[in-house]
Design a protein around this motif. Structure first.
Motif, mmCIF file in Angstrom:
data_model
loop_
_atom_site.group_PDB
_atom_site.id
_atom_site.type_symbol
_atom_site.label_atom_id
_atom_site.label_comp_id
_atom_site.label_asym_id
_atom_site.label_seq_id
_atom_site.Cartn_x
_atom_site.Cartn_y
_atom_site.Cartn_z
ATOM 1 N N VAL A 44 -11.996 1.197 -2.585
ATOM 2 C CA VAL A 44 -11.115 1.591 -3.688
ATOM 3 C C VAL A 44 -11.167 3.075 -4.017
ATOM 4 C CG1 VAL A 44 -11.222 -0.695 -4.741
ATOM 5 C CG2 VAL A 44 -12.785 1.077 -5.543
ATOM 6 N N GLY A 45 -12.199 3.760 -3.577
ATOM 7 C CA GLY A 45 -12.367 5.174 -3.911
ATOM 8 C C GLY A 45 -13.179 5.330 -5.193
ATOM 9 N N GLU A 46 -13.767 6.505 -5.344
ATOM 10 C CA GLU A 46 -14.663 6.748 -6.481
ATOM 11 C C GLU A 46 -13.951 6.689 -7.826
ATOM 12 O OE1 GLU A 46 -17.230 10.109 -6.049
ATOM 13 O OE2 GLU A 46 -17.715 9.574 -3.981
ATOM 14 N N ALA A 47 -12.714 7.175 -7.895
ATOM 15 C CA ALA A 47 -11.989 7.192 -9.175
ATOM 16 C C ALA A 47 -11.763 5.770 -9.692
ATOM 17 C CB ALA A 47 -10.657 7.923 -9.026
ATOM 18 N N ILE A 48 -11.287 4.887 -8.830
ATOM 19 C CA ILE A 48 -11.052 3.499 -9.252
ATOM 20 C C ILE A 48 -12.381 2.793 -9.503
ATOM 21 C CG2 ILE A 48 -10.165 1.244 -8.540
ATOM 22 C CD1 ILE A 48 -7.904 2.714 -7.100
ATOM 23 N N ARG A 81 -4.463 -3.044 0.781
ATOM 24 C CA ARG A 81 -5.392 -2.106 1.427
ATOM 25 C C ARG A 81 -6.837 -2.443 1.059
ATOM 26 N NH1 ARG A 81 -8.101 2.180 -0.232
ATOM 27 N NH2 ARG A 81 -6.959 2.361 -2.174
ATOM 28 N N ILE A 82 -7.068 -2.785 -0.205
ATOM 29 C CA ILE A 82 -8.413 -3.132 -0.671
ATOM 30 C C ILE A 82 -8.907 -4.402 0.018
ATOM 31 C CG2 ILE A 82 -9.764 -3.879 -2.669
ATOM 32 C CD1 ILE A 82 -7.875 -2.021 -4.362
ATOM 33 N N LEU A 83 -8.059 -5.423 0.089
ATOM 34 C CA LEU A 83 -8.432 -6.674 0.762
ATOM 35 C C LEU A 83 -8.778 -6.420 2.231
ATOM 36 C CD1 LEU A 83 -5.869 -9.180 -0.748
ATOM 37 C CD2 LEU A 83 -8.354 -9.271 -0.992
ATOM 38 N N ALA A 84 -7.952 -5.627 2.904
ATOM 39 C CA ALA A 84 -8.205 -5.329 4.318
ATOM 40 C C ALA A 84 -9.530 -4.600 4.490
ATOM 41 C CB ALA A 84 -7.057 -4.497 4.890
ATOM 42 N N ALA A 85 -9.819 -3.651 3.628
ATOM 43 C CA ALA A 85 -11.063 -2.882 3.734
ATOM 44 C C ALA A 85 -12.280 -3.770 3.476
ATOM 45 C CB ALA A 85 -11.046 -1.711 2.756
ATOM 46 N N LEU A 86 -12.205 -4.632 2.468
ATOM 47 C CA LEU A 86 -13.343 -5.503 2.153
ATOM 48 C C LEU A 86 -13.569 -6.564 3.226
ATOM 49 C CD1 LEU A 86 -12.830 -5.977 -1.690
ATOM 50 C CD2 LEU A 86 -14.591 -4.612 -0.547
ATOM 51 N N ASN A 87 -12.497 -7.042 3.843
ATOM 52 C CA ASN A 87 -12.621 -8.084 4.858
ATOM 53 C C ASN A 87 -12.917 -7.547 6.255
ATOM 54 O OD1 ASN A 87 -12.293 -10.458 3.315
ATOM 55 N ND2 ASN A 87 -10.117 -10.031 3.137
#
Length: 106
Positions: A44-48, A81-87
């Motif tokens: 998600v990045g540091e800001a989120i 994008r978040i789901l893809a990165a976590l999976n």
């Protein structure tokens, strides 16, 4: 099959690391635990990450607590994008959905 301790329903909250270990044990991860803390910031990045934290995993649904409705909107926008990165770690869709809850910091 293990018997549950008397008085437990099996639906009590548990640390997300334990949930992910259980989910990934049958996938391509060969039982490796996912360090979601680090993966979360990468996804998600540091800001989120400063405004949104994963709370728990329930049947493929990752519960995320955000501190403001604007951050919930931001995560919805980036959800695929978040789901893809976590999976990516498991090689399978262990997390199929993000569920966002707004809980202002107190």
């Amino acid at each position: 099959m293990k018997r549950r301790r008397h008085g437990t329903t099996g639906r009590e909250p548990r640390p997300i690391k334990d949930s992910l270990r259980a989910v990934t044990s049958g996938f391509g991860s060969r039982g490796r635990a996912i360090d979601l803390g680090e993966r979360w910031v990468q996804a998600v990045g540091e800001a989120i990450a400063a405004h949104a934290q994963p709370e728990r995993l329930e049947a493929g649904r990752l519960i995320i607590v955000v501190d403001d409705p604007a951050w919930a909107t931001e995560l919805r926008y980036h959800s695929s994008r978040i789901l893809a990165a976590l999976n990516a770690e498991t090689g399978a869709a262990a997390i199929s959905e993000l569920h966002l809850r707004v809980r202002p910091r107190g």
